[in-house]
Design an enzyme around this catalytic site. Sequence first.
Site, PDB file in Angstrom:
ATOM      1  N   VAL A 184       7.721  -2.775  10.846  1.00 37.33           N
ATOM      2  CA  VAL A 184       6.738  -1.752  11.202  1.00 37.33           C
ATOM      3  C   VAL A 184       6.843  -1.401  12.687  1.00 37.33           C
ATOM      4  CG1 VAL A 184       4.287  -1.161  11.195  1.00 37.33           C
ATOM      5  CG2 VAL A 184       5.214  -2.583   9.366  1.00 37.33           C
ATOM      6  N   LYS A 191      -5.697  -6.013  -0.038  1.00 40.57           N
ATOM      7  CA  LYS A 191      -5.827  -4.563   0.118  1.00 40.57           C
ATOM      8  C   LYS A 191      -7.057  -4.043  -0.623  1.00 40.57           C
ATOM      9  CE  LYS A 191      -0.853  -3.921   0.660  1.00 40.57           C
ATOM     10  NZ  LYS A 191       0.405  -3.680  -0.073  1.00 40.57           N
ATOM     11  N   GLY A 198       7.461   0.117   4.131  1.00 44.75           N
ATOM     12  CA  GLY A 198       8.687   0.628   4.745  1.00 44.75           C
ATOM     13  C   GLY A 198       8.415   1.001   6.183  1.00 44.75           C
TER      14      GLY A 198
HETATM   15  N1  NAP Z   1       6.803  -4.174   6.155  1.00 46.99           N
HETATM   16  C1  NAP Z   1       6.029  -3.182   5.708  1.00 46.99           C
HETATM   17  O1  NAP Z   1       6.511  -2.224   5.121  1.00 46.99           O
HETATM   18  C2  NAP Z   1       4.544  -3.230   5.938  1.00 46.99           C
HETATM   19  C3  NAP Z   1       3.721  -2.257   5.344  1.00 46.99           C
HETATM   20  C4  NAP Z   1       2.352  -2.253   5.624  1.00 46.99           C
HETATM   21  C5  NAP Z   1       1.825  -3.228   6.436  1.00 46.99           C
HETATM   22  N2  NAP Z   1       2.656  -4.207   6.970  1.00 46.99           N
HETATM   23  C6  NAP Z   1       2.050  -5.208   7.844  1.00 46.99           C
HETATM   24  O2  NAP Z   1       2.587  -5.011   9.145  1.00 46.99           O
HETATM   25  C7  NAP Z   1       2.656  -6.246   9.832  1.00 46.99           C
HETATM   26  C8  NAP Z   1       4.091  -6.483  10.323  1.00 46.99           C
HETATM   27  O3  NAP Z   1       4.952  -6.522   9.202  1.00 46.99           O
HETATM   28  P1  NAP Z   1       6.542  -6.444   9.365  1.00 46.99           P
HETATM   29  O4  NAP Z   1       7.091  -6.241   8.000  1.00 46.99           O
HETATM   30  O5  NAP Z   1       6.898  -5.488  10.417  1.00 46.99           O
HETATM   31  O6  NAP Z   1       6.853  -7.946   9.865  1.00 46.99           O
HETATM   32  P2  NAP Z   1       8.204  -8.497  10.515  1.00 46.99           P
HETATM   33  O7  NAP Z   1       9.340  -7.603  10.194  1.00 46.99           O
HETATM   34  O8  NAP Z   1       8.273  -9.928  10.149  1.00 46.99           O
HETATM   35  O9  NAP Z   1       7.914  -8.364  12.082  1.00 46.99           O
HETATM   36  C9  NAP Z   1       7.054  -9.205  12.779  1.00 46.99           C
HETATM   37  C10 NAP Z   1       7.343  -9.075  14.255  1.00 46.99           C
HETATM   38  O10 NAP Z   1       6.406  -9.880  14.975  1.00 46.99           O
HETATM   39  C11 NAP Z   1       7.110 -10.581  15.970  1.00 46.99           C
HETATM   40  N3  NAP Z   1       6.395 -11.795  16.327  1.00 46.99           N
HETATM   41  C12 NAP Z   1       6.138 -12.890  15.579  1.00 46.99           C
HETATM   42  N4  NAP Z   1       5.428 -13.792  16.299  1.00 46.99           N
HETATM   43  C13 NAP Z   1       5.241 -13.234  17.509  1.00 46.99           C
HETATM   44  C14 NAP Z   1       4.618 -13.676  18.709  1.00 46.99           C
HETATM   45  N5  NAP Z   1       4.010 -14.853  18.783  1.00 46.99           N
HETATM   46  N6  NAP Z   1       4.639 -12.876  19.799  1.00 46.99           N
HETATM   47  C15 NAP Z   1       5.258 -11.660  19.753  1.00 46.99           C
HETATM   48  N7  NAP Z   1       5.854 -11.184  18.633  1.00 46.99           N
HETATM   49  C16 NAP Z   1       5.856 -11.970  17.548  1.00 46.99           C
HETATM   50  C17 NAP Z   1       8.453 -10.865  15.357  1.00 46.99           C
HETATM   51  O11 NAP Z   1       9.365 -11.154  16.373  1.00 46.99           O
HETATM   52  P3  NAP Z   1      10.904 -11.594  16.033  1.00 46.99           P
HETATM   53  O12 NAP Z   1      11.506 -10.472  15.268  1.00 46.99           O
HETATM   54  O13 NAP Z   1      11.528 -11.738  17.356  1.00 46.99           O
HETATM   55  O14 NAP Z   1      10.776 -12.863  15.239  1.00 46.99           O
HETATM   56  C18 NAP Z   1       8.737  -9.530  14.679  1.00 46.99           C
HETATM   57  O15 NAP Z   1       9.234  -8.603  15.604  1.00 46.99           O
HETATM   58  C19 NAP Z   1       2.144  -7.303   8.846  1.00 46.99           C
HETATM   59  O16 NAP Z   1       0.771  -7.495   9.065  1.00 46.99           O
HETATM   60  C20 NAP Z   1       2.381  -6.640   7.491  1.00 46.99           C
HETATM   61  O17 NAP Z   1       1.499  -7.117   6.492  1.00 46.99           O
HETATM   62  C21 NAP Z   1       3.989  -4.222   6.732  1.00 46.99           C
END
Ligand code: NAP
Length: 434
Positions: free
Chosen positions: A14, A206, A303
């Site tokens: 995201v 959700k 996505g």
């Molecule tokens: N994926 C989707 O399509 C989607 C859709 C709707 C909502 N969401 C929500 O959006 C949020 C993020 O999802 P995502 O899929 O983007 O997750 P993700 O790909 O796992 O990304 C998480 C990010 O957070 C960083 N991070 C973890 N611990 C941290 C810390 N202590 N300090 C700074 N950065 C830190 C990670 O860093 P590193 O990469 O360096 O480990 C990574 O960049 C979640 O709440 C999820 O439920 C996601």
Amino acid sequence: MEDVGVGIVGLGNVGSGTLTILAENAGQITLKLGFRLCVKIVSSLDADTRTLPEALGAVERTLDWRRVTTHPGVDIVAELVGGTTVAREILETAIGHGKSVVTANKELMGLHGPDLWDKAIQAGVNVAMEASVAGGIPIHAVLREGISGDRVEALYGILNGTSNFILTEMEKRGEALEAVLAEAQRLGYAEADPSADIDGFDARSKLAILSALAFGERITPSDIYTEGIRRISQMDFQYAHRLGHTIRLLAAARLTRAGLVLSVRPALIPQSTILASVRGSYNAVWVKGHYGEDTFYYGRGAGPRPTGVAVVSDLMRVAREIRYGNPERVSPFAHERLGEYDPIPVTRQTRAYYLRFRVVDRPGIIAALAGILAEKHISLDAVLQLPCEDKKAVPFVITVEPSSEQAVREAVAKMSGLDFLIEPPLAMPMETGL
Ligand SMILES: NC(=O)c1ccc[n+]([C@@H]2O[C@H](COP(=O)([O-])OP(=O)(O)OC[C@H]3O[C@@H](n4cnc5c(N)ncnc54)[C@H](OP(=O)(O)O)[C@@H]3O)[C@@H](O)[C@H]2O)c1
């Protein structure tokens, strides 16, 4: 007009989608706002080695998210990390430093959203969370503003793209859940640990958020009756089709005389309903209003880019507020105050049911099952059996007339002890009244 400064914590799916849109679509965003959204600082665990879109210009990077939440040039912090521990700290620290916050975190907002909003009111800042439910569908804006004049009577959703992808691929290809799940994992559509998706917990968080917006109650996700899709097999689709239905993981919130009944579970839904045409990783929300009647919202549930659009749109809304001033902020939960939810058990509902059995074939089976149904005052509607070679695992289905869910559960529990069953019956409601 002066730029509004943005800090982003989390550069995963995201976070990177959000940065891409802020960079590539900066011209449109500035035209719409009348000022620039300027990314000042970003943080992730690998922020020092990340390639950022060049168009963003000079952006500070840090491995320490606290530098984002305390940065003097940052007006709005976007929390795009996920989870409920660090993410909660990020939001609380940002709010404590007078920053408005934008989050995509359904888990955190489902559990602690109302408390965070209370803190934000005290600090005079805003909380926005459009991306937390149904990624690319602006359903929060709809419930918070678009149809806030209506009285919502029911809300149905397909809120988990992964389980919808799995179910609709099983339906299309006639394959087992395990095979489709393995492929979804290979393609990166499903997590290595798929439990949150296929056991219904993601959809449950959700639904808790959407129900708070629609009905004004503060809902603890664990109070929502939840069943996942693990037990659905390919033969269930064959039987469902025979009955003119299909199967979806349905998140449902219904206002009844007794109160608000909430559930996330696989259900048979008529093939003629609009929800049945929601396939693949798409999400949908169907709202039934007392005055405005039915409205339906459909789009990508996740996505980087669809979710990034939701984050950027929240950033724009909050930024406008900061620049133009808007003391009468609308709660992200659409209600000035949320009431305490008094959970109403789903067993109080009356539903037609689909009961699927696998048995060792022998005479008297239907009579034994019909006897238990009669004992619980449940009327049998139909018995269906598709051809099967294997006499040691014969599947068949019984559908029953609308009956109390409590009675159906008691019957299923009693049936589960019968020695000819090779597994407990699979019971799914038939949502004929959608
Ligand atoms: N994926 C989707 O399509 C989607 C859709 C709707 C909502 N969401 C929500 O959006 C949020 C993020 O999802 P995502 O899929 O983007 O997750 P993700 O790909 O796992 O990304 C998480 C990010 O957070 C960083 N991070 C973890 N611990 C941290 C810390 N202590 N300090 C700074 N950065 C830190 C990670 O860093 P590193 O990469 O360096 O480990 C990574 O960049 C979640 O709440 C999820 O439920 C996601």
